[in-house]
Design a protein around this motif. Sequence first.
Motif, PDB file in Angstrom:
ATOM      1  N   VAL A  54      -4.763  29.514 -12.484  1.00 51.55           N
ATOM      2  CA  VAL A  54      -3.456  29.400 -11.837  1.00 51.55           C
ATOM      3  C   VAL A  54      -3.626  29.613 -10.338  1.00 51.55           C
ATOM      4  CG1 VAL A  54      -1.093  30.264 -11.687  1.00 51.55           C
ATOM      5  CG2 VAL A  54      -2.281  30.256 -13.897  1.00 51.55           C
ATOM      6  N   LEU A  55      -3.119  28.678  -9.551  1.00 56.93           N
ATOM      7  CA  LEU A  55      -3.114  28.803  -8.098  1.00 56.93           C
ATOM      8  C   LEU A  55      -1.693  29.083  -7.638  1.00 56.93           C
ATOM      9  CD1 LEU A  55      -5.405  25.940  -6.759  1.00 56.93           C
ATOM     10  CD2 LEU A  55      -5.581  28.341  -6.162  1.00 56.93           C
ATOM     11  N   LEU A  56      -1.506  30.184  -6.916  1.00 54.97           N
ATOM     12  CA  LEU A  56      -0.178  30.564  -6.438  1.00 54.97           C
ATOM     13  C   LEU A  56       0.003  30.076  -4.997  1.00 54.97           C
ATOM     14  CD1 LEU A  56      -0.022  34.217  -7.832  1.00 54.97           C
ATOM     15  CD2 LEU A  56       0.792  32.103  -8.904  1.00 54.97           C
ATOM     16  N   ALA A  57       0.725  28.980  -4.845  1.00 55.24           N
ATOM     17  CA  ALA A  57       1.006  28.417  -3.523  1.00 55.24           C
ATOM     18  C   ALA A  57       2.419  28.810  -3.115  1.00 55.24           C
ATOM     19  CB  ALA A  57       0.844  26.904  -3.559  1.00 55.24           C
ATOM     20  N   VAL A  58       2.643  30.117  -2.990  1.00 53.31           N
ATOM     21  CA  VAL A  58       3.962  30.657  -2.664  1.00 53.31           C
ATOM     22  C   VAL A  58       3.843  31.489  -1.392  1.00 53.31           C
ATOM     23  CG1 VAL A  58       4.632  30.682  -5.092  1.00 53.31           C
ATOM     24  CG2 VAL A  58       3.627  32.745  -4.076  1.00 53.31           C
ATOM     25  N   PRO A  59       4.955  31.796  -0.718  1.00 55.33           N
ATOM     26  CA  PRO A  59       4.891  32.634   0.478  1.00 55.33           C
ATOM     27  C   PRO A  59       4.252  33.993   0.182  1.00 55.33           C
ATOM     28  CG  PRO A  59       7.042  31.589   0.297  1.00 55.33           C
ATOM     29  CD  PRO A  59       6.328  31.300  -0.985  1.00 55.33           C
ATOM     30  N   ASP A  60       3.630  34.574   1.205  1.00 50.71           N
ATOM     31  CA  ASP A  60       2.921  35.843   1.022  1.00 50.71           C
ATOM     32  C   ASP A  60       3.779  36.911   0.348  1.00 50.71           C
ATOM     33  OD1 ASP A  60       0.875  34.557   2.296  1.00 50.71           O
ATOM     34  OD2 ASP A  60       0.656  36.012   3.923  1.00 50.71           O
ATOM     35  N   ALA A  61       5.042  37.002   0.759  1.00 49.32           N
ATOM     36  CA  ALA A  61       5.918  38.053   0.226  1.00 49.32           C
ATOM     37  C   ALA A  61       6.227  37.856  -1.249  1.00 49.32           C
ATOM     38  CB  ALA A  61       7.225  38.090   1.025  1.00 49.32           C
ATOM     39  N   ALA A  64       2.842  38.756  -5.079  1.00 49.48           N
ATOM     40  CA  ALA A  64       2.722  39.829  -6.074  1.00 49.48           C
ATOM     41  C   ALA A  64       3.659  39.597  -7.247  1.00 49.48           C
ATOM     42  CB  ALA A  64       2.996  41.184  -5.420  1.00 49.48           C
ATOM     43  N   ALA A  65       4.901  39.207  -6.972  1.00 48.87           N
ATOM     44  CA  ALA A  65       5.865  38.956  -8.043  1.00 48.87           C
ATOM     45  C   ALA A  65       5.435  37.757  -8.887  1.00 48.87           C
ATOM     46  CB  ALA A  65       7.251  38.725  -7.463  1.00 48.87           C
ATOM     47  N   SER A  80      -3.301  32.824   0.546  1.00 50.49           N
ATOM     48  CA  SER A  80      -2.942  33.566   1.749  1.00 50.49           C
ATOM     49  C   SER A  80      -4.172  33.854   2.601  1.00 50.49           C
ATOM     50  CB  SER A  80      -2.270  34.886   1.364  1.00 50.49           C
ATOM     51  OG  SER A  80      -2.106  35.715   2.500  1.00 50.49           O
ATOM     52  N   GLY A  81      -4.000  33.763   3.904  1.00 53.63           N
ATOM     53  CA  GLY A  81      -5.082  34.133   4.799  1.00 53.63           C
ATOM     54  C   GLY A  81      -5.133  35.619   5.101  1.00 53.63           C
ATOM     55  N   SER A  82      -3.999  36.303   5.001  1.00 50.24           N
ATOM     56  CA  SER A  82      -3.936  37.695   5.442  1.00 50.24           C
ATOM     57  C   SER A  82      -4.009  38.712   4.313  1.00 50.24           C
ATOM     58  CB  SER A  82      -2.655  37.933   6.241  1.00 50.24           C
ATOM     59  OG  SER A  82      -1.512  37.700   5.439  1.00 50.24           O
ATOM     60  N   LEU A  83      -3.614  38.327   3.091  1.00 47.37           N
ATOM     61  CA  LEU A  83      -3.546  39.298   2.002  1.00 47.37           C
ATOM     62  C   LEU A  83      -4.868  39.403   1.254  1.00 47.37           C
ATOM     63  CD1 LEU A  83      -0.032  38.532   0.452  1.00 47.37           C
ATOM     64  CD2 LEU A  83      -0.658  40.291   2.126  1.00 47.37           C
ATOM     65  N   ASP A  84      -5.169  40.619   0.776  1.00 46.44           N
ATOM     66  CA  ASP A  84      -6.357  40.794  -0.043  1.00 46.44           C
ATOM     67  C   ASP A  84      -6.019  40.480  -1.497  1.00 46.44           C
ATOM     68  OD1 ASP A  84      -5.065  43.039  -1.137  1.00 46.44           O
ATOM     69  OD2 ASP A  84      -6.102  44.437   0.192  1.00 46.44           O
ATOM     70  N   LEU A  85      -6.907  40.841  -2.406  1.00 47.03           N
ATOM     71  CA  LEU A  85      -6.740  40.472  -3.806  1.00 47.03           C
ATOM     72  C   LEU A  85      -5.973  41.492  -4.625  1.00 47.03           C
ATOM     73  CD1 LEU A  85     -10.272  38.953  -4.402  1.00 47.03           C
ATOM     74  CD2 LEU A  85      -8.119  37.725  -4.110  1.00 47.03           C
ATOM     75  N   SER A  86      -5.604  42.618  -4.019  1.00 49.65           N
ATOM     76  CA  SER A  86      -4.878  43.641  -4.775  1.00 49.65           C
ATOM     77  C   SER A  86      -3.516  43.122  -5.245  1.00 49.65           C
ATOM     78  CB  SER A  86      -4.689  44.903  -3.928  1.00 49.65           C
ATOM     79  OG  SER A  86      -3.896  44.637  -2.784  1.00 49.65           O
TER      80      SER A  86
END
Length: 253
Positions: A54-61, A64-65, A80-86
């Motif tokens: 599954v590839l999540l192509a959604v806004p950074d915010a 997680a949801a 995302s370029g800025s978020l880690d994998l947590s």
Amino acid sequence: MTPPPPSPPLLDGPLLVVGDGRMGRALVAALEAAGLGVAGPAGRGESGTDAAIVLLAVPDAEIAAAARAIAPGRTVGHLSGSLDLSVLHPHEAFSIHPLMTVTGAGTSFAGVTAALSATSPAAYAVASALTAALGMTGVEVLDTDRAAYHAAASIAANFLVTLEGMAEQLAATAGVEREALVPLVRAAVDNWAERGAAASLTGPISRGDAATIARQRQAVAERLPDRLALFDALIEATRELAAVQRTGIETTP
């Protein structure tokens, strides 16, 4: 019409893209063109029960949801370029961040560099296979380096546009249209791409022309006073770059 090459065995399972925006639509089109079996773009909240990847192509915010909605047992990636994998916990996870601007479904990813990271060798192999299928070159960027990497991308793209906006405003006060600056900007970017920053620097700071710099500063102070602090900061940074340039020239055989 030449048929697309067969997909790598690693990607033979069902693939789902979640996110019906520009990136999601571009990914689905590009993955289909690469010969991969892909579903979507699906809306947020999709569980992905029929997908292996599954590839999540959604806004950074929203990542997680969206990840929490995915059924267990899938390999889940974000873009995302800025978020880690947590943000993808507890899934086996990866990230692919193409260093490009996506404008729509017809976007080509070929020739682009993509930052990759993953929680396991298996997930990294999925990220690498997807990257290769899209014609991109992958480079690993660790979570600890993520903020610095993304800041570099922002400087290279977003801040450049901000500076050109300032140049456009100042030129307009002299009756010069934006289009007149375009060849200059393109040449500067091409030179930087080919030679690097220090070797490409030109202009009064590079020449040590203090009188011209002073006249320029006065014009900015009079016509764009709210940009004077930025202009001063750029002068200082450019002087430092010019010093590197001079050192390089002096030490070149």
